[in-house]
Write a protein that holds these residues in place. Structure first.
Motif, mmCIF file in Angstrom:
data_model
loop_
_atom_site.group_PDB
_atom_site.id
_atom_site.type_symbol
_atom_site.label_atom_id
_atom_site.label_comp_id
_atom_site.label_asym_id
_atom_site.label_seq_id
_atom_site.Cartn_x
_atom_site.Cartn_y
_atom_site.Cartn_z
ATOM 1 N N GLY A 301 0.788 -1.221 0.000
ATOM 2 C CA GLY A 301 0.000 0.000 0.000
ATOM 3 C C GLY A 301 0.816 1.265 0.000
ATOM 4 O O GLY A 301 1.991 1.278 0.359
ATOM 5 N N GLU A 302 0.164 2.323 -0.414
ATOM 6 C CA GLU A 302 0.807 3.618 -0.384
ATOM 7 C C GLU A 302 0.777 4.152 1.040
ATOM 8 O O GLU A 302 -0.174 3.907 1.772
ATOM 9 C CB GLU A 302 0.055 4.578 -1.313
ATOM 10 C CG GLU A 302 0.197 4.174 -2.768
ATOM 11 C CD GLU A 302 -0.696 4.988 -3.671
ATOM 12 O OE1 GLU A 302 -0.910 6.169 -3.354
ATOM 13 O OE2 GLU A 302 -1.176 4.439 -4.669
ATOM 14 N N PRO A 303 1.800 4.898 1.410
ATOM 15 C CA PRO A 303 1.818 5.446 2.758
ATOM 16 C C PRO A 303 0.631 6.370 3.025
ATOM 17 O O PRO A 303 0.065 6.358 4.115
ATOM 18 C CB PRO A 303 3.134 6.209 2.822
ATOM 19 C CG PRO A 303 3.611 6.348 1.423
ATOM 20 C CD PRO A 303 3.024 5.223 0.663
ATOM 21 N N HIS A 304 0.224 7.116 2.007
ATOM 22 C CA HIS A 304 -0.908 8.021 2.182
ATOM 23 C C HIS A 304 -2.185 7.295 2.519
ATOM 24 O O HIS A 304 -3.055 7.835 3.194
ATOM 25 C CB HIS A 304 -1.201 8.779 0.894
ATOM 26 C CG HIS A 304 -0.099 9.644 0.467
ATOM 27 N ND1 HIS A 304 0.934 9.213 -0.304
ATOM 28 C CD2 HIS A 304 0.138 10.940 0.726
ATOM 29 C CE1 HIS A 304 1.761 10.205 -0.514
ATOM 30 N NE2 HIS A 304 1.303 11.263 0.100
ATOM 31 N N ALA A 305 -2.320 6.116 1.982
ATOM 32 C CA ALA A 305 -3.548 5.372 2.228
ATOM 33 C C ALA A 305 -3.690 5.115 3.726
ATOM 34 O O ALA A 305 -4.780 5.197 4.283
ATOM 35 C CB ALA A 305 -3.554 4.066 1.447
ATOM 36 N N TYR A 374 -7.240 0.493 -7.383
ATOM 37 C CA TYR A 374 -6.372 -0.583 -6.892
ATOM 38 C C TYR A 374 -6.878 -1.954 -7.292
ATOM 39 O O TYR A 374 -6.128 -2.826 -7.700
ATOM 40 C CB TYR A 374 -6.306 -0.467 -5.369
ATOM 41 C CG TYR A 374 -5.278 -1.332 -4.687
ATOM 42 C CD1 TYR A 374 -4.016 -0.829 -4.380
ATOM 43 C CD2 TYR A 374 -5.573 -2.640 -4.308
ATOM 44 C CE1 TYR A 374 -3.079 -1.604 -3.725
ATOM 45 C CE2 TYR A 374 -4.636 -3.426 -3.653
ATOM 46 C CZ TYR A 374 -3.387 -2.907 -3.363
ATOM 47 O OH TYR A 374 -2.467 -3.680 -2.709
ATOM 48 N N LYS A 375 -8.181 -2.116 -7.181
ATOM 49 C CA LYS A 375 -8.759 -3.413 -7.509
ATOM 50 C C LYS A 375 -8.560 -3.737 -8.990
ATOM 51 O O LYS A 375 -8.235 -4.868 -9.352
ATOM 52 C CB LYS A 375 -10.254 -3.418 -7.170
ATOM 53 C CG LYS A 375 -10.888 -4.785 -7.303
ATOM 54 C CD LYS A 375 -12.149 -4.903 -6.488
ATOM 55 C CE LYS A 375 -13.304 -4.163 -7.120
ATOM 56 N NZ LYS A 375 -14.577 -4.402 -6.430
ATOM 57 N N GLU A 376 -8.720 -2.723 -9.822
ATOM 58 C CA GLU A 376 -8.497 -2.931 -11.250
ATOM 59 C C GLU A 376 -7.039 -3.312 -11.497
ATOM 60 O O GLU A 376 -6.743 -4.187 -12.306
ATOM 61 C CB GLU A 376 -8.826 -1.659 -12.027
ATOM 62 C CG GLU A 376 -10.297 -1.336 -12.079
ATOM 63 C CD GLU A 376 -11.096 -2.508 -12.602
ATOM 64 O OE1 GLU A 376 -10.784 -3.024 -13.690
ATOM 65 O OE2 GLU A 376 -12.029 -2.941 -11.896
ATOM 66 N N LYS A 417 3.679 2.070 -9.995
ATOM 67 C CA LYS A 417 3.790 1.805 -8.564
ATOM 68 C C LYS A 417 2.570 1.021 -8.073
ATOM 69 O O LYS A 417 2.672 0.031 -7.372
ATOM 70 C CB LYS A 417 3.892 3.141 -7.828
ATOM 71 C CG LYS A 417 3.710 3.047 -6.338
ATOM 72 C CD LYS A 417 4.903 3.619 -5.614
ATOM 73 C CE LYS A 417 4.971 3.071 -4.209
ATOM 74 N NZ LYS A 417 5.060 4.071 -3.184
ATOM 75 N N ARG A 418 1.427 1.487 -8.491
ATOM 76 C CA ARG A 418 0.208 0.854 -8.022
ATOM 77 C C ARG A 418 0.082 -0.580 -8.538
ATOM 78 O O ARG A 418 -0.361 -1.473 -7.826
ATOM 79 C CB ARG A 418 -1.018 1.672 -8.424
ATOM 80 C CG ARG A 418 -2.273 1.115 -7.811
ATOM 81 C CD ARG A 418 -3.384 2.109 -7.758
ATOM 82 N NE ARG A 418 -3.247 3.069 -6.683
ATOM 83 C CZ ARG A 418 -4.257 3.809 -6.223
ATOM 84 N NH1 ARG A 418 -5.460 3.694 -6.752
ATOM 85 N NH2 ARG A 418 -4.078 4.663 -5.244
#
Length: 534
Positions: A301-305, A374-376, A417-418
């Motif tokens: 995960g991204e840190p922002h999340a 993200y799911k995609e 990244k994602r």
RNA sequence: GGGCCCGUAGCUUAGCGUGGUAGAGCGAUCGGCUCUUAACCGAUAGGUCAAGGGUUCGAAUCCCUUCGGGCCCGCCA
């Protein structure tokens, strides 16, 4: 109104005109440094620091590691040493416990890595210090000596908070390090010399002296001493300290009455739990080695999340994290992003927007970035060709009309990244239903789920595929033509369900044409033959 | 035994210092997009606001009690 915007003005008015301010929080490196510790100690403190900076103050954010504390030797801690080991270290300072894995100087160094090394991702401009370091400063040494002169007054106050075990007259509120057994807290301080030598008698039988920086103050004094030495104005702390009449109250009392110090503005926050498949597994715990680390979060995960999660919920609410929900967490972040850049905000989106604002800090992305859900990403990564995933995904998105322009460099980086995060997630934590797994053989139970019409629909498809070119467009065209046939036996929807069943053993799957096009033609034809054969 | 925090649709939650009979996002379902999905667009369903009682013309919102989750009031930090 966002809770943060009710909190911040209260902090501001507490500070008054003060320009240079310090926000500090502490944690003990007793074991696994889990993500829960990022909540109040790092993220909340950081959001406030940033908020204060925006209003023109110079803010220093400090994170104090309690490294001088004794190692308790709880089951989870002992387990790190393997069978039966580690018992001899109980009572030592954390920095005096060896690294059970043998790769670092000591216990603290080892367990701090998965947290400290990636801290920058979650909050910038955080200064790290430790109680060990603080005790080595002149200010602290002077402070300790001053306090020890007031030992009697301290004793009187501290004893009010103690039940039966009152400290006796002559008690010195300092815990020397025993030079023989190396423990802290088991030796009684007998006297203190002016140059800071504390003579002691230890329960192990040893008598000797240790310097101030080798030992530590009684905890009720240590806390306010840190306030003083580090000039702390604002301090978030865990809920365990929060109850009126609890530990923080006694420390405030000592600060005011013994040290003539105004206690910092305190902000209490709840802890972070974890869950798996809907079951709450309880709060994360450092010494019980329960939870996952910031480093592990960053794999998926991204840190922002995570910042978004922490800053959305009021500090007084418990948060439960589940790595299987990474997609949802990123959906929240993404919707915060789009709300943030919306010109006219509804009241509802205002909250999300504000949460995003304080979550992203100086990394608020520019407007109109292309963001793949993200799911995609997790679906695409599973069906994409292995080499050059990024460009495969980009062309997929372009073909399907989801992407209608060239991506800028930053967008491409973000996308890449994602995809990487989602890819890691799929292999480790994604729920089973997210997996797209090509079945090497026709699954046994699939046949029984297909009616005669279903089988027929697949047979027609097989026939039409035979002469077709094996590329995405041709496949797409073939399917469109076929499903529009007047006497096609099933609905379009049903056909795709059948196709997915035959290939994946599930009723749903990724977009069919691109998916088929990366499979071997013969493989697909054979599979369709299998379905038809009784 | 005493005190504190939390409990609103499947999930995340807004509203709750100034009481007027619940809003949103995700998910789900259905439909649209003359390319199918889990993208996108639209619609629908879903809440006895933890439970009970009280105050009130009227309570998610104020008061009391209970239940559930957690913390503190010994030591240790």
């Amino acid at each position: 109104m966002h809770w943060f915007d009710e909190l911040l003005p209260r902090v501001e008015s507490f500070l008054g005109e003060k320009k240079d301010t310090v926000i500090s929080a502490g944690l003990s490196v007793s074991g696994l440094q889990h993500v829960g510790r990022l909540r109040g100690e790092v993220v909340l403190a950081n959001a406030i620091a940033e908020g204060l900076r925006k209003s023109g103050r110079n803010v220093k954010q400090i994170l104090v590691l309690y490294t001088q504390d004794s190692w308790k030797g709880k089951d989870g801690q002992l387990a790190q040493f393997g069978d039966g080991g580690g018992k001899e270290y109980v009572g030592r300072r954390l920095i005096d416990v060896p690294d059970p894995k043998g790769c670092h100087e000591n216990w603290v160094d080892h367990y701090w890595r998965d947290f400290g090394d990636v801290l920058e991702e979650f909050a910038t401009k955080v200064e790290i210090t430790s109680t060990t370091e603080v005790y080595q400063t002149d200010e602290m040494r002077r402070n300790v000596l001053e306090l020890l002169e007031k030992a009697e007054k301290i004793r009187e106050i501290v004893n009010r908070y103690r039940g039966r075990m009152k400290y006796p007259e002559g008690w010195i509120p300092f815990e020397p390090l025993c030079k023989k057994c190396m423990k802290i807290g088991s030796a009684e301080a007998l006297s203190v010399s002016e140059d800071g030598q504390v003579s002691y008698k230890c329960s192990c039988g040893d008598e000797g002296a240790s310097s101030i920086e080798e030992g530590k103050l009684n905890w009720r004094l240590e806390w306010p001493s840190l306030w003083k030495v580090l000039s702390v104005d604002i301090e978030p702390f865990g809920k365990d300290h929060a109850t009126p009449g609890g530990s923080r109250d006694s420390c405030k009392n000592l600060a005011k009455n013994v040290m003539s110090l105004t206690p910092p503005f305190g902000i209490a926050y709840e802890w972070v739990g974890m869950s798996r498949e809907g079951t709450d597994l309880g709060d994360m715990s450092s010494s019980d080695f329960k939870g996952f680390t910031p480093k592990e979060w960053l794999e998926f995960g991204e840190p922002h999340a995570l910042r978004f999660i922490y800053l959305q919920a009021k500090p007084s609410k418990r948060i439960v994290l589940d790595l299987a929900k990474m997609d949802t967490y990123h959906d929240h972040l993404d919707s915060g992003y789009s709300n943030y850049w919306q010109d006219e905000k509804e009241e509802e989106s205002e909250l999300k927007s504000r949460t995003y604002d304080i979550s992203a800090v100086d990394r608020v992305a520019r407007k109109d970035m292309f963001i793949l859900p993200y799911k995609e990403a997790s679906l695409l990564t599973q069906i994409s060709s292995v080499e050059d995933k990024l460009h495969w995904v980009v062309s997929r998105l372009t073909d399907t009309g989801i992407l209608t322009r060239e991506l800028a460099e930053d967008e491409e980086q973000y996308l890449s990244k994602r995809i990487g995060l989602a890819d890691a997630w799929i292999t480790k934590y994604a729920p089973e239903s997210y997996h797209v797994e090509l079945q090497e053989e026709l699954p046994e139970d699939v046949r029984s789920e297909l009616t005669e019409e279903d089988v027929k629909s697949l047979a027609i498809f097989r026939e039409r595929l035979e002469g077709a070119d094996w590329n995405e467009d041709a496949l797409k065209e073939t399917m469109i033509q076929m499903t529009k046939m007047e006497d096609f036996p099933v609905s379009t929807k049903r056909f795709f369900r059948n196709l997915y069943l035959a290939l994946l053993g599930k009723e749903q799957g990724p977009r069919a044409a691109p998916f088929l096009s990366i499979l071997e033609k013969d493989f697909v034809l054979e599979r369709l033959d299998d379905v038809s054969q009784e």
